[in-house]
Scaffold this motif. Sequence first.
Motif, PDB file in Angstrom:
ATOM      1  N   GLY A  96      11.924   0.564 -11.756  1.00 52.29           N
ATOM      2  CA  GLY A  96      12.130   1.935 -11.902  1.00 52.29           C
ATOM      3  C   GLY A  96      10.798   2.710 -11.987  1.00 52.29           C
ATOM      4  O   GLY A  96       9.776   2.396 -11.589  1.00 52.29           O
TER       5      GLY A  96
ATOM      6  N   ALA B  91      16.465   2.762 -12.529  1.00 54.15           N
ATOM      7  CA  ALA B  91      15.893   1.576 -11.942  1.00 54.15           C
ATOM      8  C   ALA B  91      16.682   1.081 -10.713  1.00 54.15           C
ATOM      9  O   ALA B  91      18.127   1.431 -10.765  1.00 54.15           O
TER      10      ALA B  91
ATOM     11  N   ASP C 119       6.643   1.258 -14.685  1.00 53.86           N
ATOM     12  CA  ASP C 119       7.946   0.651 -14.192  1.00 53.86           C
ATOM     13  C   ASP C 119       8.740   0.952 -15.547  1.00 53.86           C
ATOM     14  O   ASP C 119       8.435   0.065 -16.675  1.00 53.86           O
TER      15      ASP C 119
ATOM     16  N   TYR D  61      11.827  -0.393 -15.911  1.00 56.64           N
ATOM     17  CA  TYR D  61      12.741  -1.495 -16.120  1.00 56.64           C
ATOM     18  C   TYR D  61      12.410  -2.506 -17.069  1.00 56.64           C
ATOM     19  O   TYR D  61      11.241  -3.215 -16.844  1.00 56.64           O
TER      20      TYR D  61
END
Length: 101
Positions: free
Chosen positions: A45, A60, A82, A84
């Motif tokens: 994500g 994500a 990121d 996620y």
Amino acid sequence: PVLSGDLTIKVDEDSKTFKINKDSAKTGTVKLTVDNPSSNEGQHGIGIDGGVYKDIDGAAVKPGRKTSLTVDLKPGTYEIYDSYKNNREKGYKTDLKIEKN
């Protein structure tokens, strides 16, 4: 709004990195897009931390998809990461410098 930047971040699972196509952009509305290649195994994500943004997480996506976050950025340095699960702690992050116009 008119974009002052349209940046793409590639996810490299082999080196556990985010690779941004530029390391700087101009002040204003910036679109950040994460490209999760179909060759990857996991979800990834987009998130931003810096300035008025404190750990803002976007959606994500599974391999073979893209996800974007559009933000209004002032001069300064922002961490793009990121969003996620714990991917940020694994090293999926990079810095983006926003310069005055």
